[in-house]
Design an enzyme around this catalytic site. Structure first.
Site, mmCIF file in Angstrom:
data_model
loop_
_atom_site.group_PDB
_atom_site.id
_atom_site.type_symbol
_atom_site.label_atom_id
_atom_site.label_comp_id
_atom_site.label_asym_id
_atom_site.label_seq_id
_atom_site.Cartn_x
_atom_site.Cartn_y
_atom_site.Cartn_z
ATOM 1 N N GLU A 1 0.847 -1.192 0.000
ATOM 2 C CA GLU A 1 0.000 0.000 0.000
ATOM 3 C C GLU A 1 0.879 1.237 0.000
ATOM 4 O O GLU A 1 1.859 1.310 0.746
ATOM 5 C CB GLU A 1 -0.879 0.086 1.254
ATOM 6 C CG GLU A 1 -2.004 -0.905 1.375
ATOM 7 C CD GLU A 1 -2.829 -0.671 2.645
ATOM 8 O OE1 GLU A 1 -2.696 0.417 3.260
ATOM 9 O OE2 GLU A 1 -3.594 -1.568 3.020
ATOM 10 N N GLU B 1 -13.723 5.621 -0.035
ATOM 11 C CA GLU B 1 -14.633 4.712 0.670
ATOM 12 C C GLU B 1 -15.297 5.463 1.827
ATOM 13 O O GLU B 1 -14.649 5.793 2.816
ATOM 14 C CB GLU B 1 -13.866 3.492 1.160
ATOM 15 C CG GLU B 1 -13.196 2.711 0.030
ATOM 16 C CD GLU B 1 -12.209 1.680 0.541
ATOM 17 O OE1 GLU B 1 -12.632 0.759 1.266
ATOM 18 O OE2 GLU B 1 -11.010 1.797 0.219
ATOM 19 N N LYS C 1 -15.247 4.319 5.844
ATOM 20 C CA LYS C 1 -14.025 4.098 6.615
ATOM 21 C C LYS C 1 -14.015 5.015 7.826
ATOM 22 O O LYS C 1 -14.309 6.211 7.732
ATOM 23 C CB LYS C 1 -12.789 4.354 5.753
ATOM 24 C CG LYS C 1 -12.603 3.349 4.634
ATOM 25 C CD LYS C 1 -11.191 3.364 4.080
ATOM 26 C CE LYS C 1 -10.225 2.742 5.067
ATOM 27 N NZ LYS C 1 -8.864 2.595 4.504
ATOM 28 N N GLU D 1 -8.902 9.371 5.681
ATOM 29 C CA GLU D 1 -9.114 7.938 5.499
ATOM 30 C C GLU D 1 -10.162 7.640 4.427
ATOM 31 O O GLU D 1 -10.135 6.580 3.805
ATOM 32 C CB GLU D 1 -9.536 7.290 6.822
ATOM 33 C CG GLU D 1 -8.423 7.171 7.845
ATOM 34 C CD GLU D 1 -7.324 6.228 7.387
ATOM 35 O OE1 GLU D 1 -7.650 5.155 6.861
ATOM 36 O OE2 GLU D 1 -6.136 6.574 7.538
#
Length: 370
Positions: free
Chosen positions: A265, A319, A322, A328
């Protein structure tokens, strides 16, 4: 002591650089699903195909995704969730898991690796989870081998950069002392099974914590003077490569200098809270765009210049579910409606970008992928 360290460092450097690995396309992307408005897997596959991306990682074994990705060109890394590692230490439970979650889909779906857990060594004090990791990995690998799949599917685990006690300069890289018991077990397993060491590396967090001490150009891969490691004389013009090489040195200190280190990542948020310095669409676009350019150039790190560094960008989508700070929920290259948050130049998509800035000047244009 200093001359001894330099001799060891140079020996490890020569050993590591001399190794060669089979050439593979090295850019992948993380496909997270912590959202209530994401497109269905079939649409996601179409998006990946339009981007010419052939590698993706998911954080579970979602059967809808595994089914949708069948007979496609996309290679998948699937994940065993942290909460079931204890159960999968049992060989029979591991065999049942592989039989249920992998065998029905392979080889139609190109599952290439099983990530056992995610960031288990985060330093949050869960020693039981840490102790479960390598036995669970061993049981899963044994199950994969029992089913005759071990020549196709590797078993590893992504670690956060928190596994390191020291990372600067890269040659000083060493694992946290409290991992001295379990880390050699993990490294030995990876060495025995010829699996890579995966690291989640985010220069963004280092910059956010010390914006007055760390050069923004250095973390964004922009032109800068960089730094020279005083022990190896290797020049680093970006933090990500320095972080990867610090992990290589840490593994070498434990006798595993030949392990391949890959980035599971890395990314940069396009939006953040008021105290999340640097979380902007311009910086996110610059980081990922410059990293993609390096990937297209087949670059390795200064320590392993001839080995193309394998990197998985984080993430495919923003997203919305999250938890945590605003950043985030804003690491994605795309919005859930498949419009680009910004264009990093992976592919000339026809969909308009939702970003409000132009990032397509001649100075930043990427080479054609035709």
């Amino acid at each position: 002591m200093g001359s001894f360290f330099r001799r060891i460092t140079l020996f490890d450097t020569l050993l590591i650089v001399a190794l060669s690995f089979s050439g593979v396309e090295s850019l992948g992307i993380n496909y997270g699903q912590v959202g209530n408005n994401l497109p269905p897997p079939v649409k996601v596959l179409q998006l990946l195909n339009s981007l010419k991306l052939t590698k993706a990682k998911i954080y579970d074994t979602n059967p809808q995704i595994l089914t949708a990705f069948a007979n496609s060109s996309v290679e998948l890394i699937v994940t065993v969730e942290n909460q079931i590692l204890r159960d999968l230490m049992d060989p029979q439970a591991a065999l049942q898991w592989v039989t249920t979650h992998i065998s029905p889909y392979f080889p139609a779906t190109k599952i290439t690796e099983i990530a056992v857990g995610n960031e288990v060594f985060t330093g949050d004090g869960d020693t039981a989870l840490m102790a479960n990791l390598v036995p669970a990995m061993a049981s899963i690998h044994a199950a994969v081998a029992q089913l005759g799949l071990d020549q196709y599917i590797l078993v590893s685990t992504p670690c956060s950069l928190a596994v390191l006690a020291e990372s600067y300069p890269p040659s000083a890289g060493r694992f946290r002392p409290e991992l001295a018991g379990i880390m050699p077990q993990l490294l030995q397993f990876l060495s025995n099974t010829k699996a890579p060491f995966w690291i989640n590396a985010y220069p963004y967090f280092a910059y956010k914590d010390q914006p007055n001490k760390i050069s923004l150009d250095y973390v964004l891969f922009n032109p800068n003077s960089g730094m020279i490691d005083p022990y190896t004389n290797l020049h680093y013009d970006n933090m990500l490569y320095a972080q990867v090489d610090a992990v290589i040195f840490a593994a070498a200190r434990m006798g595993f200098g030949s392990l391949e280190v890959r980035v599971s990542e890395t990314g940069w948020p396009s939006k953040g809270d008021g105290d999340e310095i640097g979380a902007t669409v311009v910086n996110a676009a610059a980081y990922n765009r410059n990293l993609v350019r390096r990937q297209l150039g087949g670059e390795g790190t200064p320590l392993r210049p001839k080995l193309r560094l394998e990197v998985y960008l984080f993430a495919l989508f923003n997203e919305d579910l999250k938890p945590g700070p605003t950043s985030e929920r804003n690491f994605g290259l795309f919005q859930p409606d498949e419009t680009m948050v910004y264009n990093v130049g992976i592919s000339a998509l026809s969909r308009p970008s939702s970003a409000t800035v132009s990032l397509t000047s001649a100075a930043t244009q990427l080479p054609s992928e035709a």
